[in-house]
Design a protein around this motif. Structure first.
Motif, short mmCIF file in Angstrom:
data_model
loop_
_atom_site.label_atom_id
_atom_site.label_comp_id
_atom_site.label_asym_id
_atom_site.label_seq_id
_atom_site.Cartn_x
_atom_site.Cartn_y
_atom_site.Cartn_z
N ASP A 1 47.63 -52.11 105.55
CA ASP A 1 48.54 -52.19 104.42
C ASP A 1 48.15 -51.14 103.39
O ASP A 1 47.00 -50.68 103.35
CB ASP A 1 48.53 -53.57 103.78
CG ASP A 1 49.80 -53.85 102.97
OD1 ASP A 1 50.73 -53.03 103.04
OD2 ASP A 1 49.85 -54.87 102.28
N VAL A 2 49.11 -50.76 102.57
CA VAL A 2 48.94 -49.63 101.66
C VAL A 2 47.80 -49.86 100.68
O VAL A 2 46.97 -48.97 100.45
CB VAL A 2 50.26 -49.40 100.89
CG1 VAL A 2 50.07 -48.29 99.85
CG2 VAL A 2 51.38 -49.04 101.85
N PHE A 3 47.75 -51.05 100.10
CA PHE A 3 46.78 -51.33 99.04
C PHE A 3 45.63 -52.18 99.57
O PHE A 3 45.23 -53.17 98.96
CB PHE A 3 47.48 -52.01 97.87
CG PHE A 3 48.66 -51.22 97.35
CD1 PHE A 3 48.48 -49.98 96.76
CD2 PHE A 3 49.95 -51.71 97.49
CE1 PHE A 3 49.57 -49.24 96.31
CE2 PHE A 3 51.04 -50.99 97.03
CZ PHE A 3 50.85 -49.75 96.43
N SER A 4 45.09 -51.75 100.71
CA SER A 4 44.04 -52.51 101.39
C SER A 4 42.65 -51.93 101.15
O SER A 4 41.68 -52.44 101.70
CB SER A 4 44.32 -52.54 102.89
OG SER A 4 44.33 -51.21 103.42
N GLY A 5 42.55 -50.87 100.36
CA GLY A 5 41.26 -50.23 100.18
C GLY A 5 40.87 -49.37 101.36
O GLY A 5 39.69 -49.11 101.60
N ARG A 6 41.87 -48.91 102.09
CA ARG A 6 41.64 -48.00 103.21
C ARG A 6 42.62 -46.84 103.10
O ARG A 6 43.79 -47.02 102.72
CB ARG A 6 41.81 -48.70 104.56
CG ARG A 6 40.80 -49.80 104.80
CD ARG A 6 40.85 -50.31 106.23
NE ARG A 6 40.45 -49.30 107.22
CZ ARG A 6 39.20 -48.98 107.50
NH1 ARG A 6 38.19 -49.56 106.86
NH2 ARG A 6 38.92 -48.08 108.42
N ALA A 7 42.14 -45.65 103.43
CA ALA A 7 42.96 -44.44 103.36
C ALA A 7 43.20 -43.92 104.77
O ALA A 7 42.27 -43.87 105.58
CB ALA A 7 42.28 -43.38 102.51
N LEU A 8 44.43 -43.54 105.04
CA LEU A 8 44.76 -42.95 106.33
C LEU A 8 44.71 -41.43 106.24
O LEU A 8 45.00 -40.84 105.19
CB LEU A 8 46.15 -43.38 106.79
CG LEU A 8 46.38 -44.87 107.04
CD1 LEU A 8 47.79 -45.10 107.56
CD2 LEU A 8 45.35 -45.45 108.00
N THR A 9 44.37 -40.81 107.35
CA THR A 9 44.47 -39.36 107.51
C THR A 9 45.41 -39.11 108.68
O THR A 9 45.11 -39.50 109.82
CB THR A 9 43.11 -38.72 107.77
OG1 THR A 9 42.24 -38.99 106.67
CG2 THR A 9 43.25 -37.21 107.93
N VAL A 10 46.55 -38.49 108.39
CA VAL A 10 47.58 -38.27 109.40
C VAL A 10 47.67 -36.78 109.73
O VAL A 10 47.86 -35.95 108.84
CB VAL A 10 48.95 -38.77 108.92
CG1 VAL A 10 50.01 -38.57 110.00
CG2 VAL A 10 48.88 -40.24 108.52
N SER A 11 47.52 -36.47 111.00
CA SER A 11 47.62 -35.08 111.45
C SER A 11 48.30 -35.08 112.81
O SER A 11 47.74 -35.57 113.80
CB SER A 11 46.24 -34.44 111.54
OG SER A 11 46.33 -33.10 112.02
N GLY A 12 49.52 -34.53 112.84
CA GLY A 12 50.28 -34.57 114.09
C GLY A 12 50.52 -35.99 114.51
O GLY A 12 50.99 -36.82 113.74
#
Length: 385
Positions: free
Chosen positions: A325-336
């Motif tokens: 979830d967006v506000f879960s304290g985790r950051a995504l890194t999206v590449s391709g």
């Protein structure tokens, strides 16, 4: 979706058993009517208001009802309680046994009328009220869609600054959507920042055009549309800007709106049917819905040339379906087509930690969000006159 009206029939019979004289003992399918209250004007060909109306018509036909048994009230501003009340009362006076409110802004009006008309069932997007047995609610985590729009915008944009046209006044829901958009953009471009402009009122076409121009002058080339209708896209097209939206899906004939996310309410209706027919607890009863519940769906479109939008969007959606979830304290890194997550604090525009790493915000906290994440700037609306 097509079985919603069967659910309504069974629901009334169940309610009748526990509410005595408050609910009719029998519903005649030949005379049953359903009212749908929509923001979108009848002339609008795209957007949530139009989609909900079409879904309701399909449900009626699927249940064997005629189109004439569905009363759709269009162009009903959520901010005008008296106007919304008049629309709902007219539906009830014309025999509607079920009223569906498709915008959260109708909640106050719908609750008041649900208390006044206990024999009518109300299904409304918004907060629950346990004192009303005929008032059923749900909320959609639209900010998850805004996050995906941020991913799409960052993939498309040639600049580090993205824009948001926010219809209406500044609210906690709008802040959550704008913050999610910014975090989604940063999953693709860590340097991405967001400029947001509020129009001050819903469905204000002049203000929406001015907002687009304000963001163009702020060096934005890709926008998030948090407003109904086609005004934002039309204004953006004149300025060679691109748009992604929570309320308008891409059109085949125009690539200005290249990505959209829309709530899919048929799952809510189907759940209501199962609960009524099988006496099961409704999964979607007074709850929050998101991608994991199949309550949101993304649409890709437009000619983006060599830009590959599908793979990063699909990879991000997979994360949502897996519990992110967006506000879960985790950051995504999206590449391709790759998408990885790491624990990360979220800070506000003053540098204060608002979300601690791996410590998710609850739905109530999101619904009362009172800050913007770092990198978000709210600009004043500049009139073109």
């Amino acid at each position: 979706m097509k079985r919603i009206l069967c659910a309504v029939l069974a629901l009334f019979l169940l309610l009748a058993a526990g509410c005595g004289e408050a609910v009719p003992e029998e519903i005649n399918k030949e005379t049953l009517k359903v009212g749908v209250i929509c923001l979108a004007p009848r002339s609008q060909k795209n957007g949530d208001g139009v989609a909900f109306g079409k879904q309701a018509i399909a449900a009626c036909k699927g249940a064997g009802l005629k189109t004439s048994q569905l009363i759709i009230k269009t162009d009903i501003p959520a901010a005008n309680g008296a106007f919304a009340e008049e629309a709902v009362r007219d539906c009830i006076q014309r025999g509607c046994a079920l009223i569906i409110g498709t915008a959260e802004g109708y909640a106050g009006t719908m609750k008041n009328l649900a208390a006044e008309y206990p024999t009518v069932t109300f299904l409304q997007m918004g907060a629950a009220d346990e004192t009303l047995q005929n008032y059923h609610t749900f909320r959609v985590r639209t900010y998850q869609g805004a996050y995906l729009c941020g991913v799409a915008a960052a993939v498309n944009s040639k600049k580090d600054r993205l824009g948001v046209v926010a219809g209406g006044a500044e609210t906690a829901e709008r802040k959550a959507q704008i913050n999610a958009f910014a975090l989604g953009a940063r999953a693709v471009n860590p340097k991405a920042t967001v400029a947001a402009v509020y129009t001050g009122a819903e469905q204000n076409e002049t203000a929406e055009r001015d907002a687009v121009l304000t963001l163009a002058k702020a060096d934005c080339d890709t926008l998030l549309q948090l407003a109904y209708g086609g005004t934002v896209a039309a204004a953006a097209k004149e300025l060679n800007m691109k748009v992604c939206s929570l309320y308008t899906v891409p059109a085949d004939a125009d690539d200005t709106v290249f990505f959209g996310v829309r709530p899919m309410l048929q799952n809510v209706f189907s759940d209501r049917m199962r609960s009524a027919l099988h006496k099961e607890t409704a999964v979607y009863e007074n709850t929050y819905l998101g991608y994991a519940d199949k309550a949101l769906q993304s649409f890709e479109g437009g000619n983006l040339g060599e830009v590959n939008l599908h793979e990063p969007i699909a990879a991000t959606e997979k994360q949502f379906l897996s519990g992110f979830d967006v506000f879960s304290g985790r950051a995504l890194t999206v590449s391709g087509g790759k998408c990885d997550g790491t624990a990360a604090d979220v800070t506000d525009t003053d540098g204060n930690v608002r979300i601690t790493a791996d410590t998710p915000l609850g739905d109530a906290a999101v619904q009362s969000m009172d800050f913007y994440v770092s990198g978000v700037e709210v600009l004043s609306l500049v009139s073109a006159d």
